[in-house]
Design a protein around this motif. Structure first.
Motif, PDB file in Angstrom:
ATOM      1  N   ASN A  11       0.822  -1.198   0.000  1.00 31.62           N
ATOM      2  CA  ASN A  11       0.000   0.000   0.000  1.00 31.62           C
ATOM      3  C   ASN A  11       0.866   1.263   0.000  1.00 31.62           C
ATOM      4  O   ASN A  11       0.603   2.210  -0.732  1.00 31.62           O
ATOM      5  CB  ASN A  11      -0.920  -0.006   1.223  1.00 31.62           C
ATOM      6  CG  ASN A  11      -1.797   1.204   1.277  1.00 31.62           C
ATOM      7  OD1 ASN A  11      -2.482   1.536   0.323  1.00 31.62           O
ATOM      8  ND2 ASN A  11      -1.771   1.884   2.402  1.00 31.62           N
ATOM      9  N   GLY A  15       1.028   4.425  -2.536  1.00 32.71           N
ATOM     10  CA  GLY A  15       0.834   5.823  -2.133  1.00 32.71           C
ATOM     11  C   GLY A  15       2.011   6.698  -2.507  1.00 32.71           C
ATOM     12  O   GLY A  15       1.847   7.839  -2.939  1.00 32.71           O
ATOM     13  N   ARG A  72     -11.320   2.317   1.940  1.00 30.96           N
ATOM     14  CA  ARG A  72     -10.151   2.138   1.092  1.00 30.96           C
ATOM     15  C   ARG A  72     -10.536   1.632  -0.294  1.00 30.96           C
ATOM     16  O   ARG A  72      -9.927   2.013  -1.286  1.00 30.96           O
ATOM     17  CB  ARG A  72      -9.159   1.171   1.749  1.00 30.96           C
ATOM     18  CG  ARG A  72      -8.611   1.629   3.085  1.00 30.96           C
ATOM     19  CD  ARG A  72      -7.592   2.671   2.974  1.00 30.96           C
ATOM     20  NE  ARG A  72      -6.542   2.245   2.076  1.00 30.96           N
ATOM     21  CZ  ARG A  72      -5.402   2.863   1.927  1.00 30.96           C
ATOM     22  NH1 ARG A  72      -5.142   3.923   2.627  1.00 30.96           N
ATOM     23  NH2 ARG A  72      -4.510   2.458   1.076  1.00 30.96           N
ATOM     24  N   VAL A  76      -9.617   3.496  -3.842  1.00 34.15           N
ATOM     25  CA  VAL A  76      -8.915   2.923  -4.998  1.00 34.15           C
ATOM     26  C   VAL A  76      -9.613   3.338  -6.295  1.00 34.15           C
ATOM     27  O   VAL A  76      -8.965   3.739  -7.259  1.00 34.15           O
ATOM     28  CB  VAL A  76      -8.836   1.383  -4.889  1.00 34.15           C
ATOM     29  CG1 VAL A  76      -8.400   0.758  -6.207  1.00 34.15           C
ATOM     30  CG2 VAL A  76      -7.886   0.978  -3.780  1.00 34.15           C
ATOM     31  N   ASN A 102      -9.250   7.538   2.481  1.00 32.09           N
ATOM     32  CA  ASN A 102      -8.030   6.786   2.778  1.00 32.09           C
ATOM     33  C   ASN A 102      -7.357   7.231   4.063  1.00 32.09           C
ATOM     34  O   ASN A 102      -7.058   6.419   4.927  1.00 32.09           O
ATOM     35  CB  ASN A 102      -7.038   6.896   1.621  1.00 32.09           C
ATOM     36  CG  ASN A 102      -7.389   5.969   0.496  1.00 32.09           C
ATOM     37  OD1 ASN A 102      -8.410   5.307   0.515  1.00 32.09           O
ATOM     38  ND2 ASN A 102      -6.538   5.918  -0.496  1.00 32.09           N
ATOM     39  N   GLN A 164      -2.698  -0.414  -4.284  1.00 32.06           N
ATOM     40  CA  GLN A 164      -3.606  -0.170  -3.160  1.00 32.06           C
ATOM     41  C   GLN A 164      -4.799  -1.127  -3.192  1.00 32.06           C
ATOM     42  O   GLN A 164      -5.334  -1.469  -2.144  1.00 32.06           O
ATOM     43  CB  GLN A 164      -4.004   1.293  -3.124  1.00 32.06           C
ATOM     44  CG  GLN A 164      -2.809   2.134  -2.748  1.00 32.06           C
ATOM     45  CD  GLN A 164      -3.118   3.565  -2.438  1.00 32.06           C
ATOM     46  OE1 GLN A 164      -4.199   4.067  -2.693  1.00 32.06           O
ATOM     47  NE2 GLN A 164      -2.138   4.246  -1.879  1.00 32.06           N
ATOM     48  N   TYR A 167      -3.721  -4.037  -1.336  1.00 29.20           N
ATOM     49  CA  TYR A 167      -3.839  -3.781   0.104  1.00 29.20           C
ATOM     50  C   TYR A 167      -5.268  -4.055   0.589  1.00 29.20           C
ATOM     51  O   TYR A 167      -5.473  -4.690   1.604  1.00 29.20           O
ATOM     52  CB  TYR A 167      -3.446  -2.346   0.411  1.00 29.20           C
ATOM     53  CG  TYR A 167      -3.718  -1.919   1.828  1.00 29.20           C
ATOM     54  CD1 TYR A 167      -2.800  -2.200   2.835  1.00 29.20           C
ATOM     55  CD2 TYR A 167      -4.878  -1.252   2.173  1.00 29.20           C
ATOM     56  CE1 TYR A 167      -3.035  -1.819   4.136  1.00 29.20           C
ATOM     57  CE2 TYR A 167      -5.129  -0.868   3.479  1.00 29.20           C
ATOM     58  CZ  TYR A 167      -4.195  -1.149   4.458  1.00 29.20           C
ATOM     59  OH  TYR A 167      -4.443  -0.770   5.747  1.00 29.20           O
TER      60      TYR A 167
END
Length: 168
Positions: A11, A15, A72, A76, A102, A164, A167
């Motif tokens: 993740n 980022g 989350r 995305v 997020n 992500q 994640y």
């Protein structure tokens, strides 16, 4: 805890691909200057703080995992859409919403991580969690910068979204 650290690293790399370069991206893509970008960031950070409180309360009802995964997942989708926005305002709104979702879940993510271990190991768990975020995010800007420098204003977002999503 080891599995969580690996997931956090994926993740964090995602980022790091775009987050530090986003003001530059706004400038290149839309010609936006600091007078436009600054207020977007200020409002986003303020609303993200409020979102943290809301998500913290929601986690009491639906649990730490769902209160992390649901925002989350929406984040995305928003991240993947940002590079396709036709105007600065549209991209800035998506960025703000994504950040609220997020970053607003940071507290629940941290609570989950330290909740995996006994009290005496929580300091270690927090330290490992911090490392799993900071080290991979240091690699991301180099990769994102290379992609943007090569003329791709879309790929950093798509790669970040894919990581992500892993994640989530």
């Amino acid at each position: 805890l080891a599995s969580l650290l690996w997931v956090n690293m994926i993740n964090s790399l995602g980022g790091g691909l775009i987050a530090p370069l986003l003001p530059y991206w706004f400038s290149v893509r839309f010609g936006a200057g600091p007078e436009s970008i600054g207020p977007v960031y200020a409002l986003t950070f303020f609303l993200t703080g409020a979102s943290s409180l809301v998500i913290g309360r929601v986690s009491e009802r639906i649990g730490l995992i769902r209160s992390t995964v649901i925002p989350r997942a929406f984040g995305v989708v928003l991240l993947a859409c940002i590079p396709f926005m036709p105007t600065f305002a549209a991209a800035a709104v998506l960025y703000g919403l994504r950040s609220i979702l997020n970053r607003g879940s940071v507290g629940t993510r941290q609570a989950f991580g330290v909740g995996l271990v006994r009290d005496r190991r929580r300091g270690l768990a927090s330290s490992l969690n911090s490392i799993s975020w900071s080290l991979p995010s240091s690699i991301g800007p180099a990769i994102g910068g290379l992609l943007i420098g090569a003329g791709s204003l879309v790929w950093p977002f798509l790669l970040a979204s894919a990581l992500q999503l892993g994640y989530v």
